[in-house]
Design a protein around this motif. Structure first.
Motif, PDB file in Angstrom:
ATOM      1  N   LYS A 205       0.855  -1.179   0.000  1.00  0.00           N
ATOM      2  CA  LYS A 205       0.000   0.000   0.000  1.00  0.00           C
ATOM      3  C   LYS A 205       0.894   1.232   0.000  1.00  0.00           C
ATOM      4  O   LYS A 205       1.782   1.381   0.832  1.00  0.00           O
ATOM      5  CB  LYS A 205      -0.898   0.007   1.244  1.00  0.00           C
TER       6      LYS A 205
ATOM      7  N   TYR B 270       1.076   5.423  -0.053  1.00  0.00           N
ATOM      8  CA  TYR B 270       0.391   6.707   0.129  1.00  0.00           C
ATOM      9  C   TYR B 270       1.232   7.806  -0.511  1.00  0.00           C
ATOM     10  O   TYR B 270       2.455   7.755  -0.471  1.00  0.00           O
ATOM     11  CB  TYR B 270       0.202   7.018   1.608  1.00  0.00           C
TER      12      TYR B 270
ATOM     13  N   THR C 235      -2.456   0.345   8.734  1.00  0.00           N
ATOM     14  CA  THR C 235      -2.737   0.134   7.317  1.00  0.00           C
ATOM     15  C   THR C 235      -3.085  -1.330   7.065  1.00  0.00           C
ATOM     16  O   THR C 235      -4.042  -1.629   6.347  1.00  0.00           O
ATOM     17  CB  THR C 235      -1.506   0.532   6.467  1.00  0.00           C
TER      18      THR C 235
ATOM     19  N   ASN D  94      -6.527  -1.887   8.224  1.00  0.00           N
ATOM     20  CA  ASN D  94      -7.512  -1.402   7.247  1.00  0.00           C
ATOM     21  C   ASN D  94      -7.671  -2.355   6.070  1.00  0.00           C
ATOM     22  O   ASN D  94      -8.755  -2.534   5.540  1.00  0.00           O
ATOM     23  CB  ASN D  94      -7.111  -0.018   6.731  1.00  0.00           C
ATOM     24  N   MET D  95      -6.546  -2.959   5.636  1.00  0.00           N
ATOM     25  CA  MET D  95      -6.590  -3.880   4.499  1.00  0.00           C
ATOM     26  C   MET D  95      -7.396  -5.120   4.855  1.00  0.00           C
ATOM     27  O   MET D  95      -8.258  -5.561   4.108  1.00  0.00           O
ATOM     28  CB  MET D  95      -5.172  -4.341   4.131  1.00  0.00           C
TER      29      MET D  95
ATOM     30  N   ASP E  46      -9.957  -0.437   3.142  1.00  0.00           N
ATOM     31  CA  ASP E  46      -9.126   0.166   2.117  1.00  0.00           C
ATOM     32  C   ASP E  46      -8.660  -0.966   1.218  1.00  0.00           C
ATOM     33  O   ASP E  46      -8.636  -2.115   1.652  1.00  0.00           O
ATOM     34  CB  ASP E  46      -7.919   0.848   2.784  1.00  0.00           C
ATOM     35  N   LYS E  47      -8.307  -0.625  -0.017  1.00  0.00           N
ATOM     36  CA  LYS E  47      -7.866  -1.697  -0.910  1.00  0.00           C
ATOM     37  C   LYS E  47      -6.358  -1.629  -1.126  1.00  0.00           C
ATOM     38  O   LYS E  47      -5.800  -0.536  -1.205  1.00  0.00           O
ATOM     39  CB  LYS E  47      -8.597  -1.593  -2.246  1.00  0.00           C
TER      40      LYS E  47
ATOM     41  N   PRO F 245     -13.583   5.723   0.678  1.00  0.00           N
ATOM     42  CA  PRO F 245     -13.275   4.477   1.371  1.00  0.00           C
ATOM     43  C   PRO F 245     -13.418   4.692   2.869  1.00  0.00           C
ATOM     44  O   PRO F 245     -13.082   5.765   3.374  1.00  0.00           O
ATOM     45  CB  PRO F 245     -11.808   4.214   1.015  1.00  0.00           C
TER      46      PRO F 245
ATOM     47  N   ALA G 211     -11.819   3.752   5.389  1.00  0.00           N
ATOM     48  CA  ALA G 211     -10.596   4.115   6.113  1.00  0.00           C
ATOM     49  C   ALA G 211     -10.317   5.603   5.977  1.00  0.00           C
ATOM     50  O   ALA G 211      -9.937   6.268   6.939  1.00  0.00           O
ATOM     51  CB  ALA G 211      -9.416   3.316   5.586  1.00  0.00           C
ATOM     52  N   ALA G 212     -10.544   6.150   4.781  1.00  0.00           N
ATOM     53  CA  ALA G 212     -10.286   7.572   4.551  1.00  0.00           C
ATOM     54  C   ALA G 212     -11.276   8.419   5.338  1.00  0.00           C
ATOM     55  O   ALA G 212     -10.901   9.425   5.936  1.00  0.00           O
ATOM     56  CB  ALA G 212     -10.384   7.880   3.060  1.00  0.00           C
TER      57      ALA G 212
ATOM     58  N   ARG H  17     -10.286   8.638   8.895  1.00  0.00           N
ATOM     59  CA  ARG H  17      -9.064   9.407   9.158  1.00  0.00           C
ATOM     60  C   ARG H  17      -9.309  10.907   9.211  1.00  0.00           C
ATOM     61  O   ARG H  17      -8.528  11.643   9.799  1.00  0.00           O
ATOM     62  CB  ARG H  17      -8.035   9.125   8.064  1.00  0.00           C
TER      63      ARG H  17
END
Lengths: 243, 199
Positions: free
Chosen positions: A13, A15, A50, A53-54, A59-60, B190, B192-193, B196
């Motif tokens: 992932k 960012y 992270t 979240n995955m 999140d992808k 998403p 998660a976003a 946040r």
């Protein structure tokens, strides 16, 4: 324990872009089995949230795949993801994240209503779950009328609403004092033992180690090592300094 | 089969939205608990619509007698009031969605579909819009009626009701339109976003 609930293969992932690019996860592969209590540990910024979240389908991944119950999360549409989150995964957050405008009971029953359960049935199960976490007397209180520990208990009851395969806990004790944190860990451990819930917890709370079956150490976006509890007992006092 | 096994049964996925009353209750709870905040939003709608209604009533009253030049000026004023109203309402709605990103993220984690989130915001906006615009049109048209009465003219009951009806309709539509874009954007984020986001 051959039954795999979560499998990640080479998850990456990223960012940001260009110069500011950060590889929060850089090729993480792991397997988590049904009924396990796994802690993901690592310093801040190591990528544990992270990964959380995955696994949670929040999140992808940019590369690699995450399988939950053999379903590849990256292939799911928004609606299918909502279905997965509703039925398969329960979430517990550091900041509790209860819906502030609803009562404790309503918070617990909301996921059941999303799953299509009848209101009466949902209320009954909601009360049963609040009883399980020791809060049946406070069902009509709103989150701001509850203490931090109580809010986290409501969040745990809510996470169990639809009998999920996995409960994901992101720093569940991060905003709690020592004693309350311990109570929450004990509660999670009890649910794990008695109800057979798979618990995956991102944490840097060392108290969590004792409850965990396995500990994943994440460093710089990579899985540095995996320890079992047996290995850990031998090392107490030597390696377990705060990261 | 293990009852805990939750491999996705594809045929059920199409029907994951809860009944409408779940969204209705969520919207009502949100209005009730954030009463003061929502009242301010409502007041914003009411003010814009009151301005619109007062000018519209003036037009009604002067429809027969006004010079073409005056009529054009009044039309221009109505258009201005509408733009003012839209800006005010959009601003209120944007704020009301933005300050709730985290709640949206959480509800998504609990299994809400994007559609559910948009529904909650639309119901909320429609209710606020309705209260704000009925109030606003009554105030605007009422005050203008008094001013007209002092001048010795009137738009009549029919004109008054017409203006109140039109004001309410315009207000409700405007509020929903203003809420729908930020709500869709928030719902598509998403989870998660959304979690946040710090506001």
């Amino acid at each position: 324990m051959a039954d795999v609930v979560v499998r990640t293969t080479n998850v990456v992932k990223v960012y940001g872009m260009g110069e500011a690019e950060v590889r929060a996860l850089n090729g993480v592969s792991c397997e988590i089995y049904r009924g396990e209590y796994v802690s993901i540990m690592g310093p801040s910024g190591s990528g544990k949230s992270t990964l959380f979240n995955m696994i949670g389908g929040l999140d992808k991944p940019d590369e690699g795949s995450v399988f939950v119950n053999s379903v590849d999360i990256a292939q799911l549409t928004a609606r299918e993801l909502a279905f997965l989150r509703c039925h398969t995964i329960g979430y517990i957050f550091q900041t509790f994240n209860l819906i502030t405008v609803r009562t404790a009971l309503e918070n617990v029953t909301l996921p059941m209503l999303f799953a299509g359960m009848q209101p009466d049935e949902a209320d009954e199960r909601g009360m049963m779950l609040l009883d399980l976490v020791g809060l049946q007397n406070r069902y009509h209180h709103r989150p701001n009328e509850l203490s931090g520990g109580q809010q986290q208990r409501v969040a745990i009851a809510r996470a169990l609403a639809n009998n999920p395969s996995i409960v994901l806990a992101d720093e569940p004790t991060g905003n709690l004092d020592l004693r309350t944190g311990k109570e929450i860990i004990e509660l999670l451990r009890r649910l794990n033992k008695e109800q057979g819930v798979t618990i995956i917890s991102a944490t840097h709370d060392l108290k969590m180690l004792d409850a965990s079956d396995r500990i994943f150490h994440i460093r710089d976006g990579q899985l540095a090592k995996i320890e079992t509890r047996e290995e850990l007992t031998l090392q107490v006092g030597s390696v377990q300094g705060e990261d | 089969m293990d009852p805990r096994s939750t491999a996705l049964p594809t045929k059920e996925i199409k029907n994951t939205d809860p009944p409408l009353w779940v969204a209705w209750h969520q919207a009502l709870a949100s209005i009730r608990v954030r009463f003061v905040r929502q009242a301010v939003t409502c007041l914003g709608v009411a003010l814009g619509i009151a301005f619109f209604a007062s000018i519209q009533l003036l037009r009604e009253a002067q429809a027969a007698s006004a010079e073409p030049q005056d009529a054009a000026r009044l039309k221009w004023l109505v258009a201005t009031s509408l733009v003012m109203c839209l800006v005010g309402v959009t601003n209120s709605m944007l704020m009301s969605v933005a300050e709730r990103y985290r709640e949206i993220g959480t509800i998504k984690c609990l299994g809400a579909s994007d559609g559910f989130i948009v529904k909650v915001f639309c119901i909320e906006a429609a209710l606020l819009g309705l209260i704000g615009s009925v109030g606003g049109s009554l105030i605007g048209a009422g005050l203008m009626s008094i001013v007209l009465a002092i001048d010795g003219s009137s738009a009549g009951w029919e004109g008054f009701l017409k203006v109140v009806g039109l004001g309410t309709l315009v207000g409700v539509l405007m509020t929903i339109v203003a809420a729908i874009a930020p709500a869709i954007q928030a719902a598509r984020m998403p989870a998660a976003a959304a979690l946040r986001v710090e506001v």
